[in-house]
Design a protein around this motif. Sequence first.
Motif, PDB file in Angstrom:
ATOM      1  N   ILE A   1       0.839  -1.202   0.000  1.00  0.00           N
ATOM      2  CA  ILE A   1       0.000   0.000   0.000  1.00  0.00           C
ATOM      3  C   ILE A   1       0.876   1.254   0.000  1.00  0.00           C
ATOM      4  CG2 ILE A   1      -1.910   1.189   1.137  1.00  0.00           C
ATOM      5  CD1 ILE A   1      -2.569  -1.485   2.539  1.00  0.00           C
ATOM      6  N   ILE A   2       1.972   1.222   0.743  1.00  0.00           N
ATOM      7  CA  ILE A   2       2.888   2.370   0.774  1.00  0.00           C
ATOM      8  C   ILE A   2       3.485   2.613  -0.608  1.00  0.00           C
ATOM      9  CG2 ILE A   2       5.104   3.204   1.673  1.00  0.00           C
ATOM     10  CD1 ILE A   2       4.399   1.698   4.301  1.00  0.00           C
ATOM     11  N   GLU A   3       3.860   1.540  -1.290  1.00  0.00           N
ATOM     12  CA  GLU A   3       4.434   1.663  -2.643  1.00  0.00           C
ATOM     13  C   GLU A   3       3.446   2.375  -3.571  1.00  0.00           C
ATOM     14  OE1 GLU A   3       7.690   0.322  -5.398  1.00  0.00           O
ATOM     15  OE2 GLU A   3       7.483   0.526  -3.231  1.00  0.00           O
ATOM     16  N   PHE A   4       2.211   1.933  -3.547  1.00  0.00           N
ATOM     17  CA  PHE A   4       1.185   2.529  -4.395  1.00  0.00           C
ATOM     18  C   PHE A   4       0.941   3.986  -4.020  1.00  0.00           C
ATOM     19  CE2 PHE A   4      -3.512   2.393  -5.803  1.00  0.00           C
ATOM     20  CZ  PHE A   4      -3.177   2.852  -7.066  1.00  0.00           C
TER      21      PHE A   4
ATOM     22  N   PHE B   1       1.920  11.257   4.861  1.00  0.00           N
ATOM     23  CA  PHE B   1       0.701  10.629   4.349  1.00  0.00           C
ATOM     24  C   PHE B   1       1.022   9.299   3.669  1.00  0.00           C
ATOM     25  CE2 PHE B   1      -1.983   9.916   0.581  1.00  0.00           C
ATOM     26  CZ  PHE B   1      -3.207   9.705   1.194  1.00  0.00           C
ATOM     27  N   SER B   2       2.128   9.258   2.909  1.00  0.00           N
ATOM     28  CA  SER B   2       2.510   8.044   2.177  1.00  0.00           C
ATOM     29  C   SER B   2       2.747   6.862   3.102  1.00  0.00           C
ATOM     30  CB  SER B   2       3.774   8.300   1.344  1.00  0.00           C
ATOM     31  OG  SER B   2       3.564   9.334   0.414  1.00  0.00           O
ATOM     32  N   TRP B   3       3.242   7.132   4.299  1.00  0.00           N
ATOM     33  CA  TRP B   3       3.509   6.061   5.257  1.00  0.00           C
ATOM     34  C   TRP B   3       2.393   5.917   6.292  1.00  0.00           C
ATOM     35  CZ3 TRP B   3       7.693   2.686   5.416  1.00  0.00           C
ATOM     36  CH2 TRP B   3       8.678   2.911   4.445  1.00  0.00           C
ATOM     37  N   GLY B   4       1.911   7.038   6.807  1.00  0.00           N
ATOM     38  CA  GLY B   4       0.935   6.981   7.893  1.00  0.00           C
ATOM     39  C   GLY B   4      -0.397   6.386   7.475  1.00  0.00           C
ATOM     40  N   TYR B   5      -0.898   6.798   6.317  1.00  0.00           N
ATOM     41  CA  TYR B   5      -2.203   6.302   5.868  1.00  0.00           C
ATOM     42  C   TYR B   5      -2.200   4.776   5.681  1.00  0.00           C
ATOM     43  CZ  TYR B   5      -6.315   5.623   2.919  1.00  0.00           C
ATOM     44  OH  TYR B   5      -7.502   5.172   2.394  1.00  0.00           O
TER      45      TYR B   5
ATOM     46  N   LEU C   1      -0.140   2.462   6.981  1.00  0.00           N
ATOM     47  CA  LEU C   1       0.140   1.768   8.235  1.00  0.00           C
ATOM     48  C   LEU C   1      -1.089   1.724   9.135  1.00  0.00           C
ATOM     49  CD1 LEU C   1       3.710   3.165   9.030  1.00  0.00           C
ATOM     50  CD2 LEU C   1       3.147   0.858   8.258  1.00  0.00           C
ATOM     51  N   VAL C   2      -1.818   2.835   9.200  1.00  0.00           N
ATOM     52  CA  VAL C   2      -3.005   2.902  10.059  1.00  0.00           C
ATOM     53  C   VAL C   2      -4.191   2.201   9.406  1.00  0.00           C
ATOM     54  CG1 VAL C   2      -4.668   4.453  11.148  1.00  0.00           C
ATOM     55  CG2 VAL C   2      -2.222   5.016  11.179  1.00  0.00           C
ATOM     56  N   ALA C   3      -4.398   2.435   8.107  1.00  0.00           N
ATOM     57  CA  ALA C   3      -5.567   1.881   7.416  1.00  0.00           C
ATOM     58  C   ALA C   3      -5.548   0.361   7.426  1.00  0.00           C
ATOM     59  CB  ALA C   3      -5.616   2.399   5.979  1.00  0.00           C
ATOM     60  N   PHE C   4      -4.391  -0.239   7.143  1.00  0.00           N
ATOM     61  CA  PHE C   4      -4.342  -1.703   7.134  1.00  0.00           C
ATOM     62  C   PHE C   4      -4.437  -2.259   8.548  1.00  0.00           C
ATOM     63  CE2 PHE C   4      -2.107  -5.801   7.206  1.00  0.00           C
ATOM     64  CZ  PHE C   4      -2.916  -6.499   6.314  1.00  0.00           C
ATOM     65  N   ALA C   5      -3.856  -1.562   9.526  1.00  0.00           N
ATOM     66  CA  ALA C   5      -3.916  -2.037  10.913  1.00  0.00           C
ATOM     67  C   ALA C   5      -5.362  -2.144  11.400  1.00  0.00           C
ATOM     68  CB  ALA C   5      -3.124  -1.099  11.822  1.00  0.00           C
ATOM     69  N   LEU C   6      -6.202  -1.185  11.011  1.00  0.00           N
ATOM     70  CA  LEU C   6      -7.605  -1.200  11.442  1.00  0.00           C
ATOM     71  C   LEU C   6      -8.336  -2.425  10.901  1.00  0.00           C
ATOM     72  CD1 LEU C   6      -8.497   2.591  10.985  1.00  0.00           C
ATOM     73  CD2 LEU C   6      -8.019   1.363  13.122  1.00  0.00           C
ATOM     74  N   PHE C   7      -7.996  -2.828   9.688  1.00  0.00           N
ATOM     75  CA  PHE C   7      -8.629  -4.013   9.122  1.00  0.00           C
ATOM     76  C   PHE C   7      -7.976  -5.298   9.645  1.00  0.00           C
ATOM     77  CE2 PHE C   7      -8.081  -7.252   5.753  1.00  0.00           C
ATOM     78  CZ  PHE C   7      -9.373  -7.767   5.765  1.00  0.00           C
ATOM     79  N   PHE C   8      -6.653  -5.263   9.814  1.00  0.00           N
ATOM     80  CA  PHE C   8      -5.909  -6.462  10.210  1.00  0.00           C
ATOM     81  C   PHE C   8      -6.302  -6.933  11.607  1.00  0.00           C
ATOM     82  CE2 PHE C   8      -1.672  -8.559  11.195  1.00  0.00           C
ATOM     83  CZ  PHE C   8      -1.923  -9.651  10.383  1.00  0.00           C
ATOM     84  N   ILE C   9      -6.841  -6.036  12.418  1.00  0.00           N
ATOM     85  CA  ILE C   9      -7.309  -6.416  13.754  1.00  0.00           C
ATOM     86  C   ILE C   9      -8.340  -7.530  13.663  1.00  0.00           C
ATOM     87  CG2 ILE C   9      -8.646  -5.600  15.748  1.00  0.00           C
ATOM     88  CD1 ILE C   9      -7.277  -2.882  15.406  1.00  0.00           C
ATOM     89  N   LEU C  10      -9.193  -7.486  12.637  1.00  0.00           N
ATOM     90  CA  LEU C  10     -10.208  -8.531  12.459  1.00  0.00           C
ATOM     91  C   LEU C  10      -9.563  -9.884  12.192  1.00  0.00           C
ATOM     92  CD1 LEU C  10     -12.783  -6.601  10.243  1.00  0.00           C
ATOM     93  CD2 LEU C  10     -12.928  -7.080  12.691  1.00  0.00           C
ATOM     94  N   THR C  11      -8.501  -9.887  11.399  1.00  0.00           N
ATOM     95  CA  THR C  11      -7.793 -11.141  11.125  1.00  0.00           C
ATOM     96  C   THR C  11      -7.123 -11.674  12.384  1.00  0.00           C
ATOM     97  OG1 THR C  11      -7.373 -10.415   8.854  1.00  0.00           O
ATOM     98  CG2 THR C  11      -6.026 -12.222   9.684  1.00  0.00           C
ATOM     99  N   LEU C  12      -6.565 -10.785  13.191  1.00  0.00           N
ATOM    100  CA  LEU C  12      -5.885 -11.208  14.417  1.00  0.00           C
ATOM    101  C   LEU C  12      -6.860 -11.848  15.403  1.00  0.00           C
ATOM    102  CD1 LEU C  12      -3.526  -8.136  15.029  1.00  0.00           C
ATOM    103  CD2 LEU C  12      -2.934 -10.337  14.022  1.00  0.00           C
ATOM    104  N   ARG C  13      -8.116 -11.496  15.318  1.00  0.00           N
ATOM    105  CA  ARG C  13      -9.109 -12.033  16.243  1.00  0.00           C
ATOM    106  C   ARG C  13      -9.632 -13.404  15.808  1.00  0.00           C
ATOM    107  NH1 ARG C  13     -11.616  -8.803  19.853  1.00  0.00           N
ATOM    108  NH2 ARG C  13     -13.624  -9.835  19.510  1.00  0.00           N
ATOM    109  N   LEU C  14      -9.303 -13.831  14.603  1.00  0.00           N
ATOM    110  CA  LEU C  14      -9.760 -15.131  14.126  1.00  0.00           C
ATOM    111  C   LEU C  14      -9.013 -16.269  14.819  1.00  0.00           C
ATOM    112  CD1 LEU C  14      -9.977 -14.460  10.275  1.00  0.00           C
ATOM    113  CD2 LEU C  14     -11.881 -14.610  11.896  1.00  0.00           C
TER     114      LEU C  14
ATOM    115  N   THR D   1      -6.960   1.874  -1.932  1.00  0.00           N
ATOM    116  CA  THR D   1      -6.560   2.283  -3.279  1.00  0.00           C
ATOM    117  C   THR D   1      -7.303   3.493  -3.832  1.00  0.00           C
ATOM    118  OG1 THR D   1      -8.155   0.715  -4.262  1.00  0.00           O
ATOM    119  CG2 THR D   1      -5.904  -0.084  -3.856  1.00  0.00           C
ATOM    120  N   PHE D   2      -8.477   3.824  -3.275  1.00  0.00           N
ATOM    121  CA  PHE D   2      -9.295   4.892  -3.868  1.00  0.00           C
ATOM    122  C   PHE D   2      -8.577   6.244  -3.884  1.00  0.00           C
ATOM    123  CE2 PHE D   2     -12.597   8.203  -3.636  1.00  0.00           C
ATOM    124  CZ  PHE D   2     -13.243   7.945  -4.835  1.00  0.00           C
TER     125      PHE D   2
END
Length: 314
Positions: A107-110, A145-149, A151-164, A204-205
């Motif tokens: 995501i950072i690359e993009f 923005f290139s790094w912060g967005y 790192l934070v955006a994926f972490a918010l979603f990845f929490i759901l995976t960690l709970r599985l 990506t939007f």
Amino acid sequence: MKNSSVVSLIILEAFYRMEDLKYLYIVIFFMLYMLVLFANITVIFVVISNKVLHKPMHIFLCNLAVNGIYGSTALLPPMLSTLMSPFHVVSLACCKAQTYFLHTYVIIEFTILSVMCYDRYVAICYPLQYHTIMTITKVYKLIVFSWGYPLVAFALFFILTLRLTQCRNIIERVYCSNYSLVKLSCDDTNVVSTIGLVSVVVYTFPQLVMTFYSYGHILKICFTATKESKIKALKTCTPHLFAIMNYSVGCFFEIVQSRFDTSYLPFETQIFMSLYFLIFPPILNPAIYGLSIQALRGNIFRLCGSKNKILPLM
């Protein structure tokens, strides 16, 4: 939903198919990692050490090189360690950590590439106001923005995976990914999968909007510009377009392999497709920009020339 897992070790099954050529793969992956480090550290050193290159475009390129090292380090050293081990397993914690690092790298690359689109848009469409618009403060904000967005955006979603709760432990690949971890779960993953599709749009939007907006205006200017201006714009945008195309090809390979059955392909082809977007952009980006940007190319050649003069004396 329980925040625990039945398994603690993950088997990376693809490594067992490498056993016959194990040492060849070790040499290849090691050399690729050294090449990534050499190419990107060279770009970073040249940009930092030359005040002439302290411009927004070169600073963003330096940022791209840092991300290349970040992604390759999350991939290749763990791969080498697992490949050299007689048991090709990793802990669940390490698998989850690698998943976070690799997804944020992507995501950072993009995001960096889209920020570089904006920089080219300002340089071509507003050349006289470029330095007024692209101030050093704005450059730093875009880098944050290139790094912060991502790192934070994926972490918010990845929490759901960690709970599985993982009740299976075999991943048919050489690295861990979020989709692979979700497939290992014995919980209902429909909600996670749905949120995953939504999150891809979120990741990506903004970047897609920035990219299409920037190049849309660049094309509009080129249609009405003089021949000399068109050539100059083409030279300015060519390296960046190559970088985007290279990254897009890698993402296409990854989407095809993760979402469709590619078992009919040769094993080497599957490995190539799965690793392309993680290895080749960090290798090719320094080459693309280093050879295309005259100021950067000249400094790299001078650096290599000075090293060649010192080595015989040593």
